[in-house]
Design an enzyme around this catalytic site. Sequence first.
Site, PDB file in Angstrom:
ATOM      1  N   ASP A  16      22.464   5.069  15.793  1.00  0.00           N
ATOM      2  CA  ASP A  16      22.655   5.544  14.313  1.00  0.00           C
ATOM      3  C   ASP A  16      24.204   5.228  13.933  1.00  0.00           C
ATOM      4  OD1 ASP A  16      19.813   6.417  13.784  1.00  0.00           O
ATOM      5  OD2 ASP A  16      20.217   7.997  14.981  1.00  0.00           O
ATOM      6  N   GLY A  58      16.362   3.194  23.864  1.00  0.00           N
ATOM      7  CA  GLY A  58      16.727   4.699  24.729  1.00  0.00           C
ATOM      8  C   GLY A  58      15.556   4.810  25.751  1.00  0.00           C
ATOM      9  N   LYS A 105      21.626  12.055  13.278  1.00  0.00           N
ATOM     10  CA  LYS A 105      21.167  10.889  12.436  1.00  0.00           C
ATOM     11  C   LYS A 105      21.944  11.253  11.008  1.00  0.00           C
ATOM     12  CE  LYS A 105      16.909   9.571  13.663  1.00  0.00           C
ATOM     13  NZ  LYS A 105      17.602   8.408  14.494  1.00  0.00           N
ATOM     14  N   LYS A 112      18.220   0.503  10.900  1.00  0.00           N
ATOM     15  CA  LYS A 112      18.399   0.900  12.060  1.00  0.00           C
ATOM     16  C   LYS A 112      16.836   1.045  12.586  1.00  0.00           C
ATOM     17  CE  LYS A 112      18.222   3.987  15.591  1.00  0.00           C
ATOM     18  NZ  LYS A 112      17.147   5.085  16.039  1.00  0.00           N
ATOM     19  N   GLY A 155      14.112   1.926  19.371  1.00  0.00           N
ATOM     20  CA  GLY A 155      13.695   1.313  20.656  1.00  0.00           C
ATOM     21  C   GLY A 155      12.230   1.168  20.920  1.00  0.00           C
TER      22      GLY A 155
END
Length: 246
Positions: free
Chosen positions: A161, A43, A216, A9, A12
């Site tokens: 996440d 985000g 997270k 992951k 942005g």
Amino acid sequence: MMTKKMIIKIGGSTTTQLTPAFFDTLKHWQKLGYQIAIVHGGGNVISDLMSQLNEPVEKINGIRFTTQKGIDITKMALLGQVQPSLIESFRQNGVPAIGLNAGSNQLLTGHVLDQDTYGYVGTIHQVNTQLIQKMWQQNLIPIIAPLAITNEGQWLNVNADTAASAIAKYLKADKLYLLTDVSGIKVSGNILQQLTPKMALELKKSHIITGGMIPKVNSALHAVQLGVHHVHITDTVTQPGTVVTL
């Protein structure tokens, strides 16, 4: 050679994470037989676009309240800006990738978390793993946006996440990397090398794990409890950071 599966992951604001070392590490892992999928956030880009289009940005418990207009803007940001630029970075660095989203052959199916509280924010309950496997057979790295679609066709915003953890769970991934802006979880100035569910509970109680790190860590714990062997919370794929295990 046994194939192993890894989900990464990335945030942005990823330009800092996508260094030459990042791509070299990916290529090295591919040589070791890892099949890799990327889940990307976005985000900052979403927030910027929302401000431009006069859509209020409101976060509740670290989750972005999302109206229908918010969903449309999120799709524009993730599928129109973030994902294409990521695919282009991968191409320039010699790593073939393909962009996928919830609408790609029912890739991610989800349901609303709590509409009164968060609006169109969802959680994923089904992943079209065959589609991802097909991409892997063609030596492509799928780059996936964190959006889901309900059975009725409503698009939902999903925390990146959470989305990465769900995808890792359904693919039965060996490793999950949750890249963030810190090099791991810090306890009195030092990076915690390992985190178990029991330790996480204590660190949350004593307010050492706070703010954006809470979702997270929760995603990481959820993933290991569902069979992902190792979850790394770190700022770069070249460092293990904090490893969450059972």
